[in-house]
Design an enzyme around this catalytic site. Structure first.
Site, PDB file in Angstrom:
ATOM      1  N   ARG A  45      43.892 -74.677  -9.810  1.00 62.60           N
ATOM      2  CA  ARG A  45      42.702 -73.885 -10.128  1.00 62.60           C
ATOM      3  C   ARG A  45      42.705 -72.528  -9.417  1.00 62.60           C
ATOM      4  NH1 ARG A  45      37.785 -78.304 -10.420  1.00 62.60           N
ATOM      5  NH2 ARG A  45      38.557 -79.380 -12.248  1.00 62.60           N
ATOM      6  N   ASP A 155      22.546 -75.191 -10.536  1.00 62.17           N
ATOM      7  CA  ASP A 155      23.924 -75.583 -10.247  1.00 62.17           C
ATOM      8  C   ASP A 155      24.524 -74.583  -9.264  1.00 62.17           C
ATOM      9  OD1 ASP A 155      25.989 -77.645 -11.700  1.00 62.17           O
ATOM     10  OD2 ASP A 155      27.052 -75.924 -10.865  1.00 62.17           O
TER      11      ASP A 155
HETATM   12  C1  LIG Z   1      30.488 -83.243 -13.126  1.00 65.31           C
HETATM   13  S1  LIG Z   1      29.231 -82.052 -13.142  1.00 65.31           S
HETATM   14  C2  LIG Z   1      27.823 -83.058 -13.551  1.00 65.31           C
HETATM   15  C3  LIG Z   1      26.941 -82.387 -14.564  1.00 65.31           C
HETATM   16  C4  LIG Z   1      25.759 -83.238 -15.043  1.00 65.31           C
HETATM   17  N1  LIG Z   1      24.847 -83.519 -13.964  1.00 65.31           N
HETATM   18  C5  LIG Z   1      26.231 -84.498 -15.689  1.00 65.31           C
HETATM   19  O1  LIG Z   1      26.056 -85.585 -15.121  1.00 65.31           O
HETATM   20  O2  LIG Z   1      26.799 -84.422 -16.784  1.00 65.31           O
HETATM   21  C6  LIG Z   1      28.991 -81.780 -11.383  1.00 65.31           C
HETATM   22  C7  LIG Z   1      28.231 -80.506 -11.102  1.00 65.31           C
HETATM   23  O3  LIG Z   1      27.825 -80.500  -9.727  1.00 65.31           O
HETATM   24  C8  LIG Z   1      27.844 -79.162  -9.295  1.00 65.31           C
HETATM   25  N2  LIG Z   1      27.854 -79.125  -7.821  1.00 65.31           N
HETATM   26  C9  LIG Z   1      28.825 -79.534  -6.975  1.00 65.31           C
HETATM   27  N3  LIG Z   1      28.478 -79.276  -5.715  1.00 65.31           N
HETATM   28  C10 LIG Z   1      27.252 -78.705  -5.753  1.00 65.31           C
HETATM   29  C11 LIG Z   1      26.367 -78.205  -4.765  1.00 65.31           C
HETATM   30  N4  LIG Z   1      26.665 -78.235  -3.474  1.00 65.31           N
HETATM   31  N5  LIG Z   1      25.194 -77.681  -5.169  1.00 65.31           N
HETATM   32  C12 LIG Z   1      24.873 -77.640  -6.488  1.00 65.31           C
HETATM   33  N6  LIG Z   1      25.669 -78.081  -7.468  1.00 65.31           N
HETATM   34  C13 LIG Z   1      26.848 -78.618  -7.098  1.00 65.31           C
HETATM   35  C14 LIG Z   1      29.104 -78.608  -9.935  1.00 65.31           C
HETATM   36  O4  LIG Z   1      29.101 -77.193  -9.998  1.00 65.31           O
HETATM   37  C15 LIG Z   1      29.075 -79.256 -11.308  1.00 65.31           C
HETATM   38  O5  LIG Z   1      28.495 -78.437 -12.277  1.00 65.31           O
END
Ligand SMILES: C[S@@+](CC[C@H](N)C(=O)[O-])C[C@H]1O[C@@H](n2cnc3c(N)ncnc32)[C@H](O)[C@@H]1O
Length: 284
Positions: A45, A155
């Site tokens: 990445r 996010d």
């Molecule tokens: C796999 S996606 C899940 C999306 C959705 N909640 C779902 O279940 O389909 C995980 C998300 O968590 C976000 N994320 C990870 N660490 C984070 C943080 N410290 N604060 C806010 N968002 C975070 C990532 O950017 C990503 O968009």
């Protein structure tokens, strides 16, 4: 960039020490636990970032991130490392529970004088989760128009939030949205790139999007009826998960519901939530 440079970049090595430096920063800033098994993923990445910046190796990249006073490259680095995989109505049973339990209870209990109903999609990625909540509310909240419904979607990833805010999706992203809901809640536009589906104002008027790192302090003071934090905590260690669960508790109204992802049980975390069913918890 010359061809020679590109070839060199394909072979850019990420040493254990460089990986450690990057994972320490990522963990400190956003709680994400990049264990050694993630090294190849991180390399793949971030190689794209190196390429974009015309840098030759990871030492140069780390130095670039460190010395960038704007903080933009740090944001880009975190964006590149976030896994934002999601889809509409993911883990359908959660939306069934919203429809059959949460919304009728809210409508029955809440006095219309305090007509506020508040949802939070914490870690909403590109917005599909939050739009799925909005569709469920529009379809199933009794007398929906009489309520002041607000759906906050946040996010860490600024790229993801940009997409969420636009609310425009390719047809393939909507394959888990039943056709009658697609027709009711999305406008179709045609462009050189093919059909695009734009969430209608009925949904958008309930929604607010913002970039928010869950590890930082939260600007919201209001209480939420529903918090979805799904498939986010899997990236965090137990202590970070526990801290987050307690913060969600404090922001939920009594009776409010927390939804976690399918592999994110609260087992091993001390908490006062009432277990409703797997991945669904209620603040008594
Ligand atoms: C796999 S996606 C899940 C999306 C959705 N909640 C779902 O279940 O389909 C995980 C998300 O968590 C976000 N994320 C990870 N660490 C984070 C943080 N410290 N604060 C806010 N968002 C975070 C990532 O950017 C990503 O968009």
């Amino acid at each position: 960039m010359s061809m020679g440079n590109a070839l060199q970049l394909q072979q850019a090595l990420l040493s254990d020490e460089q990986f450690q430096t990057i994972s320490t920063v990522v963990h400190r800033l956003c709680g994400i636990n990049l264990h050694p098994g993630k090294k190849e993923l991180v390399k793949a990445r971030l190689t794209k970032r190196l390429r974009r910046l015309g840098l030759d190796d990871f030492d140069d990249y780390i130095e670039y991130v460190r010395s960038d006073p704007s903080g933009d490259e740090l944001t880009n680095m975190l964006d590149a490392l976030c896994t934002t995989l999601t889809h509409f109505f993911r883990e359908e049973q959660h939306f069934d529970h919203l429809e059959n339990q949460v919304l009728p209870e809210l409508a029955a209990r809440r006095d219309l004088a305090d007509g506020k109903i508040r949802f939070w999609s914490a870690g909403c990625a590109s917005g599909e989760e939050a739009y799925s909540m909005a569709i469920t509310v529009a379809e199933h909240l009794p007398n929906a128009a009489l309520w002041d419904v607000g759906i906050l979607a946040t996010d860490l990833s600024s790229d993801a939030i940009r997409i969420a805010q636009k609310g425009v999706y390719e047809g393939k992203c909507l394959k888990t949205v039943p056709p009658y809901l697609r027709a009711k809640y999305f406008d179709v536009t045609k462009s050189d790139l093919g059909h695009r589906y734009r969430a209608k104002n009925d949904l958008r008027s309930m929604m607010h999007f913002a970039r928010l790192n869950l590890m930082d302090s939260w600007p919201m003071r209001g209480e939420f009826d529903v918090i979805f934090c799904r498939n986010v905590m899997i990236y965090f260690d137990k202590a970070t998960q526990a801290d987050l669960i307690h913060r969600f508790w404090r922001l939920l109204r009594p009776g409010g519901t927390l939804f976690t992802g399918h592999s994110e049980s609260l087992t091993g975390i001390r908490h006062n939530f009432r277990y409703v069913r797997p991945t669904i918890y209620q603040r008594p």
